[in-house]
Write a protein that holds these residues in place. Structure first.
Motif, PDB file in Angstrom:
ATOM      1  N   UNK A  63       0.805  -1.228   0.000  1.00 48.56           N
ATOM      2  CA  UNK A  63       0.000   0.000   0.000  1.00 48.56           C
ATOM      3  C   UNK A  63       0.832   1.268   0.000  1.00 48.56           C
ATOM      4  N   UNK A  64       2.096   1.163  -0.372  1.00 50.19           N
ATOM      5  CA  UNK A  64       2.989   2.306  -0.352  1.00 50.19           C
ATOM      6  C   UNK A  64       2.889   3.090  -1.652  1.00 50.19           C
ATOM      7  N   UNK A  65       2.781   4.414  -1.605  1.00 48.54           N
ATOM      8  CA  UNK A  65       2.717   5.179  -2.855  1.00 48.54           C
ATOM      9  C   UNK A  65       4.057   5.265  -3.576  1.00 48.54           C
ATOM     10  N   UNK A  66       5.163   4.995  -2.870  1.00 42.50           N
ATOM     11  CA  UNK A  66       6.488   5.096  -3.471  1.00 42.50           C
ATOM     12  C   UNK A  66       6.954   3.743  -3.988  1.00 42.50           C
ATOM     13  N   UNK A  67       8.021   3.765  -4.790  1.00 44.04           N
ATOM     14  CA  UNK A  67       8.660   2.531  -5.264  1.00 44.04           C
ATOM     15  C   UNK A  67       9.601   2.048  -4.173  1.00 44.04           C
ATOM     16  N   UNK A  68       9.132   1.100  -3.369  1.00 44.98           N
ATOM     17  CA  UNK A  68       9.872   0.629  -2.208  1.00 44.98           C
ATOM     18  C   UNK A  68      10.174  -0.859  -2.361  1.00 44.98           C
ATOM     19  N   UNK A  69      11.401  -1.235  -2.035  1.00 47.92           N
ATOM     20  CA  UNK A  69      11.802  -2.642  -1.990  1.00 47.92           C
ATOM     21  C   UNK A  69      12.440  -2.916  -0.640  1.00 47.92           C
ATOM     22  N   UNK A  70      12.263  -4.135  -0.133  1.00 48.26           N
ATOM     23  CA  UNK A  70      12.792  -4.521   1.170  1.00 48.26           C
ATOM     24  C   UNK A  70      13.602  -5.798   1.020  1.00 48.26           C
ATOM     25  N   UNK A  71      14.815  -5.786   1.556  1.00 49.58           N
ATOM     26  CA  UNK A  71      15.630  -6.989   1.682  1.00 49.58           C
ATOM     27  C   UNK A  71      15.572  -7.390   3.150  1.00 49.58           C
TER      28      UNK A  71
END
Length: 722
Positions: A63-71
């Motif tokens: 649900x994030x408006x930004x381009x987010x990636x998580x490792x």
């Protein structure tokens, strides 16, 4: 070379083409989901991960408006990373670069150079003030997770985030009173090793962690070919060590207050590789040594949650950090048959930065979640440079001339800013996220040996940056999003106040009148997860201007009195337009442990200079990773395997040198890789991982700012927890 400059019509056409590609990428997994719906079960994926980095509030990636990636921690522990940068190299749009120094890996995001990417450790900014950008010097074994924002994020994270943000979250104390961790890795490609150990735990309201690591890598082994004839890359060795401490205390009647102290010391010494193609007439020799880059940092953190129905959170942090660097450069050139010039330049720098952030989260209305905060950052650079130029002439008779040019500079930048953001759930399934940040930046030259800069007045810059994001979750298992964001990067202290000597004895002169670099970014995105299908796709278009480059003083007309016409200086002149599509997708086959996946980016970047423009920008059109992963339980152990390919298309980079254009080229490349491992035990946890890299032993180089890749090699890692 393409000299055409993209107009608004071409940009709109590119967006339309990208939108069709995004729609196609989005529709394929949906078809697979329809087939898998009856037998598949929905399970947690990376889209379920809660991250604070994208919005400074707790929001899932979905649900994030930004381009987010998580490792996350599991991904980190399955690898044997020699650096933090290697952990995020497969995030779409991210590229690892090292500028010829193997121990100082940096990150480019969406084609933006590393000094336009903000690096955070536990939310606190690391600065470097070099043209190369900030290397990521944190022990990988001490990292809990890594969050990556792709695209401008200067509203939330400061005046360096044109390309994006990387937030490294370090570990806290283990839940038990005492827990011991130890591990090690072996890297055959460098005949290198890495070892680490930690003790951590929680006793009552206190938690703690003390960790240490060290590693040593020799010259890397690469296939014979363009870069070496003996299978070894000279000047690619390095060593470093790290010690980190965490102390935390939970208090309050509801145990909703947390106070923490974190401290770290990182010591690095690295060689530097020289591309043989660079050693052409008139350059006879070129060497760089970086015998010291030492970082020391201490930070304090306070967090409080659920203080009242209105005041949901309070966060305050403060930190102090020093970076000590020693840089040595030796160059020999022979401009004519009767002249030889040797230059030895050294730079001994100390970069001190300290600052802090205060933020409050408010629920002023059932449909609104608002944050507001202030931030202060002070960067101080104290640099001593010495240049010794020795000129040998044989005509009209043998003579030797030695020129010694010592310089001393101390300068600082103080950045104060206020920011606010509001999340408004204004209709069913819609959320609008709007943010503002106002910057007040003051730069000061405290000491200089440059007569041209001695009377330089302090500089002041004010700037308002904005962002606006919209998410819609009206389709089942789906979130669509749109985002507008702005980027803002201040010139480095070195660019404004410190001269640099080139190999021929000419100078690249400082320019205190430089303006900030800025950018505007537009994104459309879609995320989907259901029945084993996971998709995160984004289409973006970014316009950046006032890029800082160099030009001869004779042509700029902006150099202060005292600068020679042959000197170069930094100027605001360049622009860049970048557009592309990023995709991460996977599908877990029903009833099996197999998961085919793909992650990568298609990107086109056009650089616009005063005299020309080019799409040969040193960025591959396509880059990414594709493979199949297998997870199962076997004899009480969790076992996994991953067969994958990393690949990128050819690279071209065109530059104008005087009146002539030069184009450097790198061929496309692909490597076949296999990784496998397992975890066994509940209380006594053992983790083993093995990775075979570049199985087909292909020669490759991923960018012009990166060392040639290691040849066929194996990495083995072992972790134990007591």
């Amino acid at each position: 070379m393409n000299h055409a400059i993209m107009g608004r019509g071409e940009a709109s056409a590119a967006l339309r083409v990208g939108a069709r590609a995004l729609a196609l990428a989005f529709s394929l997994p949906l078809a697979g989901a329809a087939f898998a719906q009856e037998t598949g079960t929905q399970h947690a994926t990376w889209l379920d991960t809660i991250t604070v980095t994208g919005t400074r509030t707790e929001t899932s990636v979905m649900n994030n408006p930004a381009s987010v990636s998580v490792v996350d921690r599991e991904q980190i522990e399955r690898q044997a990373p020699e650096s933090i940068a290697e952990l995020v190299r497969d995030v779409p749009g991210v590229e690892v670069v090292d500028a010829s120094a193997p121990g100082m890996k940096r990150l480019r995001i969406r084609g933006e150079s590393s000094h336009r990417v903000t690096i955070l450790v536990d939310g606190q900014e690391i600065t470097d003030h070099s043209d190369y950008g900030t290397p990521i010097l944190v022990d990988p074994a001490n990292v809990e997770r890594i969050d990556v924002i792709r695209g401008p994020a200067s509203v939330l994270y400061g005046a360096k985030a044109i390309g994006g943000v990387v937030n490294i979250i370090t570990k806290r104390g283990a839940p038990r009173p005492i827990q011991l961790e130890t591990g090690g890795s072996y890297y055959s490609g460098t005949r290198g090793w890495q070892g680490w150990a930690a003790v951590s735990g929680t006793v009552g309201d206190f938690d703690y962690r003390l960790s240490g690591s060290a590693d040593r890598h020799h010259d890397r082994e690469v296939p014979n070919g363009r870069y070496t004839q003996d299978g070894r890359l000279d000047g690619s060795s390095y060593r470093d060590s790290d010690v980190a401490l965490h102390l935390g205390y939970t208090f309050g009647q509801n145990r909703n207050h947390y106070l923490a102290l974190k401290a770290e010391q990182h010591i690095l010494s690295t060689d530097s590789w020289t591309d043989p193609d660079y050693l052409q007439d008139p350059i006879r020799d070129f060497r760089i040594e970086l015998p010291k880059r030492d970082l020391r940092k201490a930070g304090l953190y306070y967090d409080a949650k659920d203080l009242s129905p209105v005041v949901r959170k309070i966060h305050v942090d403060a930190y102090r950090q020093t970076v000590d660097r020693l840089f040595e450069n030796r160059v020999e050139v022979q401009p004519t048959s009767f002249m030889n010039v040797k230059n030895t330049a050294t730079s001994d720098d100390r970069n001190l930065n300290y600052g802090g952030t205060a933020q409050i989260d408010l629920a002023l209305h059932p449909d609104h979640y608002t944050i507001a905060g202030v931030q202060y950052l002070m960067d101080d650079l104290d640099t001593s440079k010495n240049s010794i130029t020795t000129t040998y002439r044989t005509v009209p008779f043998p003579t030797t001339t030695v020129k010694v040019s010592p310089t001393q500079t101390r300068a600082s930048i103080q950045t104060a800013s206020v920011f606010a953001q509001d999340e408004w759930s204004f209709a069913r399934d819609f959320k609008l996220t709007a943010g503002l940040r106002y910057y007040h930046v003051r730069s000061t030259l405290d000491e200089t040996t440059s007569a041209a800069l001695a009377d330089q007045d302090d500089g002041t810059t004010n700037r308002l940056v904005k962002s606006l994001g919209l998410t819609w979750s009206g389709l089942r298992h789906t979130t669509l999003r749109a985002l507008y964001s702005e980027g803002y990067t201040m010139p480095t202290l070195a660019q404004m106040y410190s001269d640099t000597t080139a190999g021929s004895g000419n100078l690249t002169r400082a320019n205190p009148g430089l303006k900030p670099e800025t950018s505007q970014n537009y994104e459309l995105g879609a995320r989907y997860q259901n029945a084993g299908v996971v998709l995160d796709a984004a289409l973006f278009y970014t316009q950046a201007k006032d890029y800082i480059g160099t030009a001869p003083c004779a042509s700029t007309g902006t150099c202060p009195a005292g600068y020679a016409a042959s000197d170069r200086t930094y100027i605001n002149t360049d622009r860049a337009d970048t557009h592309g599509v990023e995709l991460a997708a996977e599908y877990t086959l029903p009833g099996t442990g197999f998961t085919p996946y793909v992650s990568g980016a298609w990107m086109q970047r056009e650089l616009k200079y005063a005299a020309y423009s080019t799409r040969n920008s040193g960025v591959p059109a396509f880059s990414g990773r594709a493979g199949v992963r297998y997870d199962t339980a076997l004899y009480g152990a969790d076992v996994w395997a991953d067969l994958f390919v990393r690949a990128a298309t050819p690279i071209k980079e065109t530059t104008l040198d005087g009146a002539a254009f030069t184009t450097e080229r790198l061929p496309g490349w692909g490597t076949l890789n296999l990784a496998f491992g397992g975890t066994h035990g509940k209380d006594r946890k053992i983790q083993v991982g093995v990775q075979f890299n570049n199985i087909l032993d292909k020669e490759y180089r991923s960018s012009l700012n990166t060392l040639p890749g290691t040849g066929r090699s194996v990495e083995v890692t072992l972790r134990t927890t007591f």
